[in-house]
Design a protein around this motif. Structure first.
Motif, PDB file in Angstrom:
ATOM      1  N   VAL A  30      -1.024  50.325  17.802  1.00  0.00           N
ATOM      2  CA  VAL A  30       0.389  50.389  17.573  1.00  0.00           C
ATOM      3  C   VAL A  30       1.038  50.548  16.047  1.00  0.00           C
ATOM      4  O   VAL A  30      -0.792  50.530  14.886  1.00  0.00           O
ATOM      5  CB  VAL A  30       0.644  48.799  17.769  1.00  0.00           C
ATOM      6  CG1 VAL A  30       0.705  49.085  19.137  1.00  0.00           C
ATOM      7  CG2 VAL A  30      -0.616  47.760  17.016  1.00  0.00           C
ATOM      8  N   LEU A  34       4.157  47.141  13.063  1.00  0.00           N
ATOM      9  CA  LEU A  34       5.040  46.501  14.169  1.00  0.00           C
ATOM     10  C   LEU A  34       4.234  45.173  13.111  1.00  0.00           C
ATOM     11  O   LEU A  34       4.052  44.989  13.361  1.00  0.00           O
ATOM     12  CB  LEU A  34       3.842  46.736  15.366  1.00  0.00           C
ATOM     13  CG  LEU A  34       4.664  45.898  16.198  1.00  0.00           C
ATOM     14  CD1 LEU A  34       5.950  46.506  17.168  1.00  0.00           C
ATOM     15  CD2 LEU A  34       3.598  46.326  17.595  1.00  0.00           C
ATOM     16  N   VAL A  36       4.377  41.458  14.746  1.00  0.00           N
ATOM     17  CA  VAL A  36       4.376  40.597  15.816  1.00  0.00           C
ATOM     18  C   VAL A  36       2.981  39.106  14.908  1.00  0.00           C
ATOM     19  O   VAL A  36       2.247  39.314  14.697  1.00  0.00           O
ATOM     20  CB  VAL A  36       3.343  41.517  17.113  1.00  0.00           C
ATOM     21  CG1 VAL A  36       3.791  42.712  17.849  1.00  0.00           C
ATOM     22  CG2 VAL A  36       2.332  41.999  17.006  1.00  0.00           C
ATOM     23  N   ILE A  42       6.124  40.208  23.685  1.00  0.00           N
ATOM     24  CA  ILE A  42       6.931  41.499  23.613  1.00  0.00           C
ATOM     25  C   ILE A  42       6.537  42.576  25.260  1.00  0.00           C
ATOM     26  O   ILE A  42       5.897  42.905  25.717  1.00  0.00           O
ATOM     27  CB  ILE A  42       6.158  41.744  22.146  1.00  0.00           C
ATOM     28  CG1 ILE A  42       4.175  42.537  22.435  1.00  0.00           C
ATOM     29  CG2 ILE A  42       6.453  41.036  21.154  1.00  0.00           C
ATOM     30  CD1 ILE A  42       3.509  43.316  21.695  1.00  0.00           C
ATOM     31  N   LEU A  44       5.626  46.707  24.995  1.00  0.00           N
ATOM     32  CA  LEU A  44       5.594  47.910  24.336  1.00  0.00           C
ATOM     33  C   LEU A  44       5.857  49.505  25.199  1.00  0.00           C
ATOM     34  O   LEU A  44       5.476  49.128  26.578  1.00  0.00           O
ATOM     35  CB  LEU A  44       4.361  47.918  23.337  1.00  0.00           C
ATOM     36  CG  LEU A  44       4.278  47.510  22.705  1.00  0.00           C
ATOM     37  CD1 LEU A  44       2.094  46.514  22.325  1.00  0.00           C
ATOM     38  CD2 LEU A  44       5.046  47.947  21.299  1.00  0.00           C
ATOM     39  N   ALA A  61       7.772  50.581  19.309  1.00  0.00           N
ATOM     40  CA  ALA A  61       8.697  49.582  19.987  1.00  0.00           C
ATOM     41  C   ALA A  61       9.330  49.788  19.706  1.00  0.00           C
ATOM     42  O   ALA A  61      10.469  49.240  21.002  1.00  0.00           O
ATOM     43  CB  ALA A  61       8.510  48.445  17.869  1.00  0.00           C
ATOM     44  N   THR A  62       9.677  51.114  20.261  1.00  0.00           N
ATOM     45  CA  THR A  62      11.264  51.450  20.475  1.00  0.00           C
ATOM     46  C   THR A  62      10.882  52.648  21.403  1.00  0.00           C
ATOM     47  O   THR A  62       9.072  53.619  21.355  1.00  0.00           O
ATOM     48  CB  THR A  62      11.989  51.727  19.259  1.00  0.00           C
ATOM     49  OG1 THR A  62      11.610  52.679  18.811  1.00  0.00           O
ATOM     50  CG2 THR A  62      12.229  50.452  18.858  1.00  0.00           C
ATOM     51  N   GLU A  65      10.629  55.887  18.828  1.00  0.00           N
ATOM     52  CA  GLU A  65       9.200  55.685  18.704  1.00  0.00           C
ATOM     53  C   GLU A  65       8.555  56.912  18.790  1.00  0.00           C
ATOM     54  O   GLU A  65       7.234  57.164  18.723  1.00  0.00           O
ATOM     55  CB  GLU A  65       8.715  54.268  18.396  1.00  0.00           C
ATOM     56  CG  GLU A  65       7.443  54.377  16.760  1.00  0.00           C
ATOM     57  CD  GLU A  65       7.400  53.152  16.740  1.00  0.00           C
ATOM     58  OE1 GLU A  65       6.942  52.420  17.277  1.00  0.00           O
ATOM     59  OE2 GLU A  65       7.355  52.512  15.158  1.00  0.00           O
TER      60      GLU A  65
END
Length: 194
Positions: A30, A34, A36, A42, A44, A61-62, A65
């Protein structure tokens, strides 16, 4: 192969996390940005990269991205490691600003990115970047001053996409001393010629 993985964070290392999902622990590379903690639940969005000796899962995360990761990797000389390093250095908003404005000096600040690689990346992405469907939040782009941010917001309110608004603003020359109204006028002129 995997659209996304959702589960509990079990292990955190710099740039790598493990997510427990239905009894299976997935090790995922990642962005270093990020945020966390262990035991966070979460989701991903993932991309599996298959190499000769390994299958590596990258997580984002999105969706934006993930799209940017794929776009960066479509450039020759940019593999998954460098693409993730770019996303660890800059937010999507800042990266879109850098790419639209062809800011090679900011791009060179990415670890592992030399001058030639940065030039090649900007050259190869010049046509692709306008077509990427990534929502950029103008208010979050630190590099724009208040006038420019107002112009982008005005163009978006007129129905133009974020990318169109940013591109139109970026192609205005000598904008430092222009009023907001002049900037909007010039940006609209640029948009009509596209």
């Amino acid at each position: 192969m995997f659209a996304f993985i959702e589960g509990k964070v079990c292990l955190i290392s710099e740039g790598i996390i493990a997510i427990l999902c239905n009894g299976v622990g997935y090790e995922i590379i990642v962005s270093k940005k990020l945020e966390v903690k262990n035991d966070d639940n979460i989701r991903l969005y993932t991309q599996l990269i298959h190499k000769e000796d390994a299958m590596i899962l990258y997580g984002f995360a999105t969706r934006e991205e993930k799209k940017m990761f794929s776009t960066l990797m479509s450039t020759s000389g940019v593999g998954p490691k460098l693409a993730m390093e770019i996303l660890s250095t800059y937010s999507i908003n800042d990266l879109m600003h850098i790419l639209f404005n062809k800011d090679i000096n900011l791009l060179k600040k990415v670890p592992g990115m030399g001058l030639k690689k940065a030039e090649k990346l900007l050259f190869e992405l010049r046509d692709k970047i306008e077509k990427i469907d990534i929502n950029v939040s103008p208010s979050m782009i630190k590099n724009y001053n208040d006038n420019e941010s107002d112009v982008i917001k005005a163009l978006i309110s007129l129905g133009f996409s974020n990318n169109e608004a940013i591109k139109a603003l970026s192609s205005i020359e000598n904008k430092a001393n222009m009023s907001t109204e002049d900037l909007i006028s010039n940006a609209l002129r640029n948009l009509s010629s596209i």
